[in-house]
Design a protein around this motif. Structure first.
Motif, mmCIF file in Angstrom:
data_model
loop_
_atom_site.group_PDB
_atom_site.id
_atom_site.type_symbol
_atom_site.label_atom_id
_atom_site.label_comp_id
_atom_site.label_asym_id
_atom_site.label_seq_id
_atom_site.Cartn_x
_atom_site.Cartn_y
_atom_site.Cartn_z
ATOM 1 N N HIS A 238 8.188 8.213 20.698
ATOM 2 C CA HIS A 238 8.939 7.047 21.155
ATOM 3 C C HIS A 238 8.663 5.804 20.305
ATOM 4 C CE1 HIS A 238 10.017 9.421 24.539
ATOM 5 N NE2 HIS A 238 8.896 9.290 25.209
ATOM 6 N N ALA A 239 7.613 5.839 19.505
ATOM 7 C CA ALA A 239 7.126 4.625 18.846
ATOM 8 C C ALA A 239 7.927 4.278 17.596
ATOM 9 C CB ALA A 239 5.649 4.790 18.474
ATOM 10 N N ASN A 240 8.015 2.971 17.340
ATOM 11 C CA ASN A 240 8.586 2.505 16.075
ATOM 12 C C ASN A 240 7.517 1.913 15.162
ATOM 13 O OD1 ASN A 240 8.464 0.169 17.898
ATOM 14 N ND2 ASN A 240 9.430 -0.950 16.225
ATOM 15 N N TYR B 258 0.860 -1.188 0.000
ATOM 16 C CA TYR B 258 0.000 0.000 0.000
ATOM 17 C C TYR B 258 0.894 1.235 0.000
ATOM 18 C CZ TYR B 258 -4.045 -2.870 1.327
ATOM 19 O OH TYR B 258 -5.053 -3.798 1.344
ATOM 20 N N ILE B 259 0.426 2.289 -0.668
ATOM 21 C CA ILE B 259 1.073 3.599 -0.599
ATOM 22 C C ILE B 259 0.160 4.502 0.217
ATOM 23 C CG2 ILE B 259 1.927 5.592 -1.874
ATOM 24 C CD1 ILE B 259 3.630 3.085 -2.192
ATOM 25 N N VAL B 260 0.682 4.971 1.373
ATOM 26 C CA VAL B 260 -0.125 5.718 2.338
ATOM 27 C C VAL B 260 0.224 7.200 2.275
ATOM 28 C CG1 VAL B 260 -0.704 5.984 4.784
ATOM 29 C CG2 VAL B 260 -0.266 3.700 3.838
ATOM 30 N N ASN B 261 -0.827 8.033 2.223
ATOM 31 C CA ASN B 261 -0.671 9.481 2.260
ATOM 32 C C ASN B 261 -1.735 10.083 3.177
ATOM 33 O OD1 ASN B 261 1.389 10.576 0.089
ATOM 34 N ND2 ASN B 261 0.319 8.842 -0.872
ATOM 35 N N ASN C 244 1.553 14.259 19.367
ATOM 36 C CA ASN C 244 2.265 14.572 18.128
ATOM 37 C C ASN C 244 1.322 14.589 16.939
ATOM 38 O OD1 ASN C 244 5.365 13.919 19.021
ATOM 39 N ND2 ASN C 244 3.966 12.437 19.925
ATOM 40 N N GLU C 245 1.827 15.166 15.854
ATOM 41 C CA GLU C 245 1.235 14.992 14.527
ATOM 42 C C GLU C 245 2.118 14.020 13.759
ATOM 43 O OE1 GLU C 245 -0.667 18.982 12.907
ATOM 44 O OE2 GLU C 245 1.369 19.321 13.627
ATOM 45 N N VAL C 246 1.494 13.167 12.963
ATOM 46 C CA VAL C 246 2.247 12.223 12.135
ATOM 47 C C VAL C 246 1.801 12.398 10.683
ATOM 48 C CG1 VAL C 246 2.876 9.814 11.726
ATOM 49 C CG2 VAL C 246 2.396 10.599 14.057
ATOM 50 N N PHE C 247 2.764 12.681 9.804
ATOM 51 C CA PHE C 247 2.483 12.885 8.387
ATOM 52 C C PHE C 247 3.007 11.689 7.582
ATOM 53 C CE2 PHE C 247 2.526 17.016 10.324
ATOM 54 C CZ PHE C 247 1.521 17.731 9.678
ATOM 55 N N PHE C 248 2.226 11.274 6.598
ATOM 56 C CA PHE C 248 2.604 10.176 5.708
ATOM 57 C C PHE C 248 2.665 10.700 4.273
ATOM 58 C CE2 PHE C 248 0.116 8.480 9.225
ATOM 59 C CZ PHE C 248 0.941 7.483 9.730
ATOM 60 N N THR C 249 3.827 10.564 3.665
ATOM 61 C CA THR C 249 4.004 10.996 2.277
ATOM 62 C C THR C 249 4.560 9.834 1.460
ATOM 63 O OG1 THR C 249 4.504 13.254 3.045
ATOM 64 C CG2 THR C 249 5.070 12.703 0.761
ATOM 65 N N VAL D 4 1.889 0.191 10.341
ATOM 66 C CA VAL D 4 2.866 0.982 9.591
ATOM 67 C C VAL D 4 4.140 1.154 10.425
ATOM 68 C CG1 VAL D 4 3.306 3.176 8.417
ATOM 69 C CG2 VAL D 4 0.983 2.221 8.459
ATOM 70 N N ASP D 5 5.265 0.962 9.753
ATOM 71 C CA ASP D 5 6.576 1.168 10.370
ATOM 72 C C ASP D 5 6.863 2.668 10.451
ATOM 73 O OD1 ASP D 5 9.242 1.271 11.120
ATOM 74 O OD2 ASP D 5 9.895 -0.270 9.708
ATOM 75 N N MET D 6 7.077 3.184 11.671
ATOM 76 C CA MET D 6 7.324 4.611 11.848
ATOM 77 C C MET D 6 8.680 5.037 11.295
ATOM 78 S SD MET D 6 4.743 6.124 13.553
ATOM 79 C CE MET D 6 5.267 7.375 14.725
ATOM 80 N N LYS D 7 9.561 4.079 11.021
ATOM 81 C CA LYS D 7 10.877 4.394 10.479
ATOM 82 C C LYS D 7 10.903 4.342 8.955
ATOM 83 C CE LYS D 7 12.387 4.536 14.711
ATOM 84 N NZ LYS D 7 12.581 5.848 15.374
ATOM 85 N N ALA D 8 9.765 4.031 8.349
ATOM 86 C CA ALA D 8 9.708 3.938 6.893
ATOM 87 C C ALA D 8 9.895 5.321 6.269
ATOM 88 C CB ALA D 8 8.377 3.339 6.455
ATOM 89 N N PRO D 9 10.512 5.398 5.086
ATOM 90 C CA PRO D 9 10.644 6.684 4.387
ATOM 91 C C PRO D 9 9.279 7.322 4.159
ATOM 92 C CG PRO D 9 12.014 5.004 3.348
ATOM 93 C CD PRO D 9 11.161 4.286 4.348
ATOM 94 N N GLY D 10 9.193 8.616 4.429
ATOM 95 C CA GLY D 10 7.947 9.343 4.221
ATOM 96 C C GLY D 10 7.134 9.565 5.477
ATOM 97 N N VAL D 11 7.551 8.975 6.612
ATOM 98 C CA VAL D 11 6.855 9.207 7.886
ATOM 99 C C VAL D 11 7.549 10.348 8.626
ATOM 100 C CG1 VAL D 11 6.148 8.234 10.099
ATOM 101 C CG2 VAL D 11 6.159 6.782 8.058
ATOM 102 N N ASP D 12 6.784 11.351 9.001
ATOM 103 C CA ASP D 12 7.337 12.534 9.671
ATOM 104 C C ASP D 12 6.548 12.790 10.950
ATOM 105 O OD1 ASP D 12 8.657 14.890 10.281
ATOM 106 O OD2 ASP D 12 7.455 16.111 8.907
#
Length: 402
Positions: free
Chosen positions: A169-171, A155-158, A216-221, A194-202
């Protein structure tokens, strides 16, 4: 149901008390009782102590690493932990995701993720709320588009999630994502890991008024997520989300923590003087104290009924909403009375008072200044997990048919 504990259950209570006396670090108990901020290492330490004893996931079946306790044992354990000042177990992996995986996850997901929740390999956070999707959770807009390439299905998540507690603190994060738009909005949602260390997670911090970084806010690109991380069926995530929320709402009620807070409030009210006499003797204060104690005793009975329903294989419905409403109101009232009891010592926004080793002579007794911080922080309890107004609608529909 019989609310009296059997001799065997009283013996179990004694074993829990012994365990807490021997294994709960005094340093952690002092922090938890006095409102001093717990660090990530503090929470991981207590998590590991409970896991070593086999008591971390106390409501999981034995085959998945739980202790196989009955309803009364769970109730006793949670209350004794609260009264002893034990840090609260992080709910996201153990109390929220775990039950969803056990009921709806594939065998492969259970074998992989459940042991990692127990041994602390993964720190989970929750990806439900969005800037425009709070109480109306079904309106989530974060998208997940399924595709396939030479690396397999994915899946591609945005999108964006917000109010993500301890996400710094989460992974890993479990998310509600939209996988279909041409159906009723509840029918187009999926449950994705979803892996919090994946590229595109901010992850971006939200600093609250007391200066704390809890949410926090979490952005997915264009975040790539393996299709194997889909829990259950695609577009059936609303069912899993509702199941999870019954556990979250019961946990928010916090019966044990309210009991511990009420006991501390009584001690403070007996020591604090107003017009030359203990605050506990003030008729107006005493009346509010008695009212909240009555409400708490009533809620304890309801809590036992809800846990019994889950233990019997059922899923609590209106009962969990009732617990959430009354539990949060009671916790807020206790926090309000504590702030009143502390008087001028309950000053808001004294940042140093929330840190370990603060200067008591300069900023007041241990735990005093945290009374205001806890009061303000507890205002959110009636909003998250589904606002209390929404819970009252659920109760009306399920019980009254309105």
């Amino acid at each position: 149901m019989d609310l009296k504990f059997t001799p065997e259950e009283e013996a179990f209570r004694a074993s829990v008390v012994r365990f807490l006396d021997e294994k709960l670090p005094a340093r952690l108990a002092d922090k938890a009782r006095n409102g001093v901020r717990l660090t990530r290492d503090d929470m991981v330490e207590w998590h590991a102590i409970l896991n070593e004893r086999g008591w971390l996931a106390n409501h999981w079946p034995k085959e998945y690493g739980g202790p196989g306790w009955n309803t009364a044992q769970k109730f006793i354990f949670e209350n004794e932990c609260a009264l002893a000042g034990a840090p609260r177990i992080l709910p996201f992996g153990v109390n929220m995701l775990g039950p969803v995986l056990i009921k709806y996850g594939s065998e492969a997901q259970k074998r992989y993720w459940l042991p990692r929740i127990l041994d602390g390999s993964d720190w989970w956070c929750q990806g439900y709320s969005e800037p425009g999707s709070g109480s109306d959770l079904a309106s989530v807009k974060t998208t997940a588009v399924r595709g396939i390439d030479d690396q397999g299905e994915h899946y591609i998540v945005n999108g964006q999630k917000t109010w993500t507690t301890l996400g710094q603190h989460a992974n890993m994060i479990f998310c509600l994502v939209r996988t279909a738009n041409d159906v009723r909005k509840q029918e187009g949602i999926s449950f994705l890991l979803v892996d919090m260390k994946a590229p595109g997670v901010d992850v971006r911090p939200i600093i609250t008024l007391d200066g704390d970084h809890e949410i926090n806010e979490v952005f997915f690109t264009d975040v790539r997520v393996p299709a194997a991380n889909l829990v259950g069926e695609e577009n059936k995530g609303w069912t899993y989300a509702k199941y999870l929320l019954t556990y979250e709402r019961t946990n928010i009620a916090g019966v044990g923590f309210s009991m511990a807070a009420l006991a501390r409030l009584r001690r403070v009210a007996a020591k604090v003087k107003r017009n030359g006499r203990p605050l506990a003797d003030d008729s107006l204060f005493a009346a509010r104290l008695a009212r909240v104690e009555i409400d708490l005793e009533n809620m304890k009975t309801t809590n036992l009924r809800v846990v019994a329903a889950v233990s019997g294989g059922g899923v609590p419905g209106a009962e969990s909403s009732m617990l959430k409403v009354r539990g949060t109101e009671i916790r807020q009232e206790i926090a309000s009375l504590m702030r009143r009891a502390m008087g001028p010592y309950a000053q808001p926004f004294i940042e140093e008072a929330l840190e370990e080793g603060h200067d008591e002579a300069r900023i007041g007794p241990q735990g005093a200044a945290s009374a205001a911080a806890q009061y303000f922080n507890n205002r959110k309890l009636s909003i998250f997990g589904g606002s209390n107004e929404i819970q009252k609608n659920i109760i009306s529909k399920m019980i009254l048919g309105l």
